[in-house]
Scaffold this active site. Sequence first.
Site, short mmCIF file in Angstrom:
data_model
loop_
_atom_site.label_atom_id
_atom_site.label_comp_id
_atom_site.label_asym_id
_atom_site.label_seq_id
_atom_site.Cartn_x
_atom_site.Cartn_y
_atom_site.Cartn_z
N ARG A 241 0.88 -1.18 0.00
CA ARG A 241 0.00 0.00 0.00
C ARG A 241 0.92 1.22 0.00
O ARG A 241 1.68 1.43 0.95
CB ARG A 241 -0.91 0.00 1.23
CG ARG A 241 -1.56 1.34 1.47
CD ARG A 241 -2.71 1.26 2.44
NE ARG A 241 -3.85 0.61 1.84
CZ ARG A 241 -5.08 0.62 2.36
NH1 ARG A 241 -5.32 1.23 3.49
NH2 ARG A 241 -6.07 0.02 1.74
N ASP B 142 -17.41 7.14 -1.39
CA ASP B 142 -16.16 6.98 -0.64
C ASP B 142 -15.85 8.32 0.01
O ASP B 142 -16.49 9.34 -0.27
CB ASP B 142 -15.03 6.53 -1.60
CG ASP B 142 -13.71 6.24 -0.87
OD1 ASP B 142 -13.72 6.05 0.36
OD2 ASP B 142 -12.66 6.21 -1.55
N ARG C 275 -13.58 -8.62 0.85
CA ARG C 275 -12.16 -8.36 0.57
C ARG C 275 -11.35 -9.64 0.75
O ARG C 275 -10.51 -9.98 -0.09
CB ARG C 275 -11.62 -7.27 1.51
CG ARG C 275 -12.10 -5.86 1.21
CD ARG C 275 -11.50 -5.32 -0.09
NE ARG C 275 -10.06 -5.27 -0.07
CZ ARG C 275 -9.33 -4.28 0.44
NH1 ARG C 275 -9.92 -3.22 0.95
NH2 ARG C 275 -8.00 -4.31 0.39
#
Length: 310
Positions: A103, A225, A293
Amino acid sequence: MKKDFIAITDYSSEEIQSLLDLAVELKKERLSGANRPYLEGKVLGMIFQKPSLRTRVSFDMAMRHLGGDALYLSPSEIGLGQRESIADVARVLAGYVDGIMARVFGHADVLELARWSDVPVINGLSDYNHPCQAMADALTIYERFGSLNGLNVAFVGDGNNVAVSLMHVCAKLGANFTIASPEGYEIRPDAVELGRKIAAEKGSRVTLLRDPHQAVRNAQVIYTDTWTSMGQEAETAKRMHVFPPYQVNSALLGEASPEAIVMHCLPAHRGQELTDEVADGPHSVIFHQAHNRMHAQKAILVQLLGNRQS
Ligand code: CP
Ligand code: NVA
């Protein structure tokens, strides 16, 4: 399939669909209490330059369920590109672990890792995209509607990393993607161009709008979001002035298709982009989506790190 999982657009529609099918299969196994050790003895190195709940825990648990293990490397430990060059980190780490999940802030950093790593690199979010999120999102929509083909997916708010990957997975699977964003916060033109090219091949559309009401009309999926993504904190005050008309609330939801589901990658900023009423209401699938996920990423891990390579 490619060695790495960096962007939805690196994969064909058939490959994306086969990852979804594998995710469904692995989810079924997990829910029946079975955990087949497809990745026995394998270790995933997880590099984080930003905070995380879902990405960190879902990858970690996915590896454990599959008989492997995961190693969390915090921002302060690695100092990617600061304490050590990305090329050196990639070459050192690839000698220890079987796969790397990263990430990062700049998308170029995850590309650089993949370039130098001999083991597969999975993008766990960059400033450009969030492909693992999009796979979980596609899985969630697929489970609900049986297919993405011909569905109308409306993203309301910032044209950010999550929007980019969602647009691309919609295009790959034949869903129409519409996004309503305020001026100056539109989705990146290069990503739109790519999305439109893929959509044209699949007979679907990518539409950019200003008006959130118009975007949700006839939508089966409404997605939002955060108004301020990680790394944009200095702009928070300005964004808080710009985005309120883009809140997903009961009034906006009332304009969508009655069967519409509401999605959010989380973390949610309740009272900003999404009201409590909608987040906790009957149309919301946000926790189901978060749990997916793990299942979607298991498919990516088995495909890239396991012996099921095609
Ligand atoms: N959606 C998502 O990626 O969540 P985290 O930032 O908690 O990993
Ligand atoms: N767009 C958000 C997603 C968080 C999972 C961010 O980049 O902060």
